[in-house]
Design an enzyme around this catalytic site. Sequence first.
Site, mmCIF file in Angstrom:
data_model
loop_
_atom_site.group_PDB
_atom_site.id
_atom_site.type_symbol
_atom_site.label_atom_id
_atom_site.label_comp_id
_atom_site.label_asym_id
_atom_site.label_seq_id
_atom_site.Cartn_x
_atom_site.Cartn_y
_atom_site.Cartn_z
ATOM 1 N N LYS A 91 -12.874 -8.655 5.829
ATOM 2 C CA LYS A 91 -11.715 -8.508 6.845
ATOM 3 C C LYS A 91 -11.397 -7.116 6.810
ATOM 4 C CE LYS A 91 -7.995 -11.403 8.597
ATOM 5 N NZ LYS A 91 -6.845 -12.112 8.064
HETATM 6 C C1 E4P Z 1 -5.571 -14.165 10.367
HETATM 7 O O1 E4P Z 1 -6.418 -13.998 10.185
HETATM 8 C C2 E4P Z 1 -4.361 -13.552 10.628
HETATM 9 O O2 E4P Z 1 -4.052 -12.900 9.295
HETATM 10 C C3 E4P Z 1 -3.211 -14.646 10.681
HETATM 11 O O3 E4P Z 1 -3.391 -15.536 11.443
HETATM 12 C C4 E4P Z 1 -1.787 -13.697 11.078
HETATM 13 O O4 E4P Z 1 -0.728 -14.782 11.401
HETATM 14 P P1 E4P Z 1 0.713 -14.391 11.554
HETATM 15 O O5 E4P Z 1 0.984 -13.838 12.876
HETATM 16 O O6 E4P Z 1 1.313 -15.879 11.553
HETATM 17 O O7 E4P Z 1 0.973 -13.677 10.178
#
Ligand code: E4P
Length: 228
Positions: A91
Site C-alpha cells: 500500500k
Molecule cells: C483503508 O485502506 C483506509 O486506510 C481506511 O479505510 C481509512 O479509513 P478512515 O477514514 O476511517 O480512517
Amino acid sequence: MTYNMKFFIDTASLAQIREAHELGVLDGVTTNPSLMAKEGISGEQRVQQHYIDICNTVDGDVSAEVISTDFTGIVTEGERLAALHPNIVVKVPMIKEGVKAIKYFTGKGIKTNCTLVFGAGQALLAAKAGATYVSPFIGRLDDISQDGVQLIAQIRRIYDNYGMSTQILAASIRHPLHIVQCAELGADVATCPLSAITALFNHPLTDSGLEKFLADHKKAQAATEKVK
Ligand code: E4P
C-alpha cells in the site's frame, strides 16, 4: 469491472478479522499505520509477523502500508513486505514518489494499493502506473462536506472509458449505506469496519418476521401435542 464485489475488512485486529472471516463473506484485509498503532503493533519484526498472521487467517489480499515517502525507501520497504506472503499488497501513498514506486512494483509483478486518493485525477494517475487497487477515501470526503460516493462514480466512468484494470477499492467507509451505494456504482471492493459489514444483516422486518414464524411453529407444535 469485476463481477463479484469483494468485501475487505479495514482493521489490524486479528479477532475482528477472524470474526469477519467466520461470516463467510470476507475477501481480504486492509491495514494502515494508524490501525496497526491502534493494535499496539510496532517494530519491524512484530509488524512483519502480524502481517503473516493476518495472511494466515484470511484467504485473500492483505494490504500492508509503507511508511517511507521517498522512492528508494518505498521500494525497499515494499519489496520486504511483498516477500512475506504471496497475498501481500503493497500500500503506497498517492504522492509523486509513490506513483513512481507503483510503476516499479507493477514491472516486478508486485501488487499495489494506491492509498489516500481524494480526486479522480489521482485515481487516473494510479491506474496509469498500473496499481492493482486504488483507494478513494469516501468517508473522509463526506467529513469535509464533499460527496465521497460521487468520487466512486467518477472513477468508475473514467476506468470504464479506457478499460483500465485497476480495481476501485472504496475506503474510509463509515456505515452500511456507503457499502450499498458503492455496490450500486460498481466499486470492485469495499473495505469496511466490522460494524458496517454486520450492520448489513439488520432489518426490523427480518427480526419481527422470524419471531412470528417461530411463534406460529410453536403454536402448531403445541396443537399437535394436544391431539396426541
Ligand atoms: C483503508 O485502506 C483506509 O486506510 C481506511 O479505510 C481509512 O479509513 P478512515 O477514514 O476511517 O480512517
